[in-house]
Scaffold this active site. Structure first.
Site, PDB file in Angstrom:
ATOM      1  N   TYR A  25       0.870  -1.187   0.000  1.00  0.00           N
ATOM      2  CA  TYR A  25       0.000   0.000   0.000  1.00  0.00           C
ATOM      3  C   TYR A  25       0.910   1.242   0.000  1.00  0.00           C
ATOM      4  CZ  TYR A  25      -3.267  -3.507   1.964  1.00  0.00           C
ATOM      5  OH  TYR A  25      -4.023  -4.627   2.213  1.00  0.00           O
ATOM      6  N   CYS A  69      -4.628   4.086   9.936  1.00  0.00           N
ATOM      7  CA  CYS A  69      -5.435   5.300  10.125  1.00  0.00           C
ATOM      8  C   CYS A  69      -6.858   4.934  10.541  1.00  0.00           C
ATOM      9  CB  CYS A  69      -5.464   6.122   8.844  1.00  0.00           C
ATOM     10  SG  CYS A  69      -6.215   5.281   7.433  1.00  0.00           S
TER      11      CYS A  69
END
Length: 509
Positions: free
Chosen positions: A303, A448
């Site tokens: 990612y 997150c």
């Protein structure tokens, strides 16, 4: 515990001492969290939002205790249950921290509303005095508002699909080598991206786009009284859905390249690339991350976006190889520009691959000592998580296989591997090393999304493949009850059972 005075940008930003990290780039040492007590009341009031748009605007949900959102206590308890007693939390910058904002433009040319949607609606709330925004974003918004009025630019009407300007993205670069480090943040320049309601720059309202962009540059460019604008871009979007950006971008005025300095390297970000909104908090996280990657490691960055994390590690930890995997092909250009500014002496094999890390994830982590994952808010893809949980059994099969070389050859022929190699970028002074059959001993998870992280973490630990070693929190979004987590896992050591002695005791007669 570190303490520093927050910067001041005039009367709206009072200087308050609070539990925040210094704005410089060197490694930051965070101390364990203090216990809550009634004495926290004063810091709660001192660290309050004090924003006139609170409640009407959906951006912030927490008015008090910006330095310590409620989720921090939950996170501290969660990690303690899994053996991490010294969880730390970096409060970071509390006001004026947002260096990247996407805002809707609605209303009329005489009264343009530039801001966020009210919670649960498509009613735009004007936020000219947002306390989260870097002050120069607010200044650029006011300049844009003036230009809209002067040239009769029509804000977008969602119901009718009419109007000229749909959205605007404001991004602040604080990278200016002409200024002393302490002065760079407050003198940040704003890249303005206008999302225009047309197919391209030749549409019927192109003259307004040209007039508006020229106005922004004339009033805020390098020849103006106050140099505010870094560059002006246009994005063309006519879709009826809620996607902000279209596929067509056009650079109009100012500098084409947008640079920032984080984690010890200069990074390039196109307006279409993902960039962290809180530049300083991200910088703090990167410096903390560095200490958990042994020098000379081989790293897989999943990612990866434009490869900022992987390239930062390549430079600071002298990695032998760094492999960045990213599904968004738009990030490639930023990666290519960034590697051009890496030190010439860097002895590291670096590659970026346009590929989905959830498809055959083993092929991307094999041969790596450390895997770094920074997934979106939803957390790890199920296939990747399951593979990480199966690492010990995979490793066992690989060791016992007598046909490992032939199986690797078959792996190379898989179509997604071939496509990723065709779309990859190779860099660095070191020749790409031959892939070994080793599997990572360390997993670093940047999250997150707290809720998804908890589920991923519990799943990884219950597999008994990994142990939680360290955990740190960062205040990426002051004014919200969210937390950015840096969690470090190490491979679980399985003790081999001792073989029973073959000597039998003889019972005395």
């Amino acid at each position: 515990m570190h303490s520093s005075s927050l910067f001041s940008f005039g009367a709206r930003y009072p200087i308050i001492t609070c539990r925040v990290s210094p704005p410089s780039s060197p490694p930051i040492v965070s101390l364990p969290l203090p216990s809550s007590s009634s004495s926290d009341t004063n810091s709660s009031l001192a660290c309050s939002l004090q924003c006139p748009h609170f409640q009407s605007c959906s951006g912030c949900t927490q008015e008090f205790n910006l330095h310590r959102p409620a989720v921090v206590d939950e996170a501290s308890g969660f990690f303690k249950r899994y053996g991490v007693e010294d969880f730390t939390f970096d409060s970071c910058r509390l006001w004026g921290w947002r260096c990247r904002a996407k805002l809707a433009v609605r209303g009329t040319s005489d009264n343009a509303l530039i801001g966020l949607y009210q919670e649960g609606t498509h009613t735009v709330v004007d936020i000219p005095e947002c306390k989260a925004h870097h002050p120069n974003i607010n200044a650029a918004i006011e300049l844009l508002r003036e230009g809209i009025k002067v040239f009769d630019v029509m804000p977008f009407d969602e119901d009718q699909g009419t109007g000229d300007l749909r959205y605007v993205q404001m991004a602040v670069t604080t990278h200016s080598t002409n200024l002393r480090a302490p002065e760079r943040y407050k003198n940040g320049k704003v890249q303005v991206s206008l999302v225009w309601n047309s197919r391209n720059e030749k549409s019927y309202n192109a003259d307004k786009l040209q007039a508006l962009s020229s106005y922004l540059w004339r009033k805020g460019g390098p020849n103006s009284k106050f140099h505010l604008i870094h560059s002006v871009w246009a994005n063309f979007q006519t879709s009826t859905n809620n996607i902000i950006f279209g596929n067509r971008w056009r650079h109009l005025l100012g500098e084409r390249d947008f640079w920032e300095h984080v984690g010890g390297i200069d990074i390039s970000l196109d307006p279409s690339s993902f960039g962290q909104a809180n530049t300083r908090a991200f910088d703090s996280l990167l410096w903390k991350l560095h200490k958990y990657v042994p020098r000379g490691s081989s790293v897989a960055d999943l990612y990866a976006g434009a490869g900022v994390i992987g390239l930062s590690l390549a430079t600071s930890r002298k990695c032998s190889s760094v492999k960045c995997i990213e599904v968004n092909k738009e990030a490639r250009l930023s990666f290519e520009k960034t590697i051009q500014r890496l030190p010439n002496s860097l002895n590291c094999s670096i590659s970026w691959h346009h590929a989905d890390a959830s498809v055959n994830p083993l092929s991307w982590i094999i041969g790596s000592d450390v895997v770094v994952v920074d997934p979106p808010r939803r957390g790890l893809d199920a296939s990747l998580r399951q593979m990480l949980e199966s690492v010990p059994s995979i490793e066992k099969r690989m060791r016992s296989s007598l046909q490992s070389s032939s199986s690797n050859a078959k792996e190379e022929k898989r179509p997604w591997i071939l496509r990723a190699r065709e779309l990859s970028v190779q860099a660095g002074n070191k020749v790409t090393p031959e892939e070994t059959n080793t599997l990572p001993q360390r997993l670093i998870y940047i999250s997150c999304g707290w809720e998804s992280f908890k589920e991923d973490c519990k799943s990884l630990l219950s597999s008994r493949a990994w142990e939680l070693e360290e955990a740190h929190g960062f205040n990426f979004f002051p004014g919200t009850d969210s937390i950015e987590v840096l969690a470090v896992f190490k491979r679980r050591v399985v003790m081999k059972k001792k073989k029973k002695s073959g000597i039998k005791k003889v019972r005395a007669k």
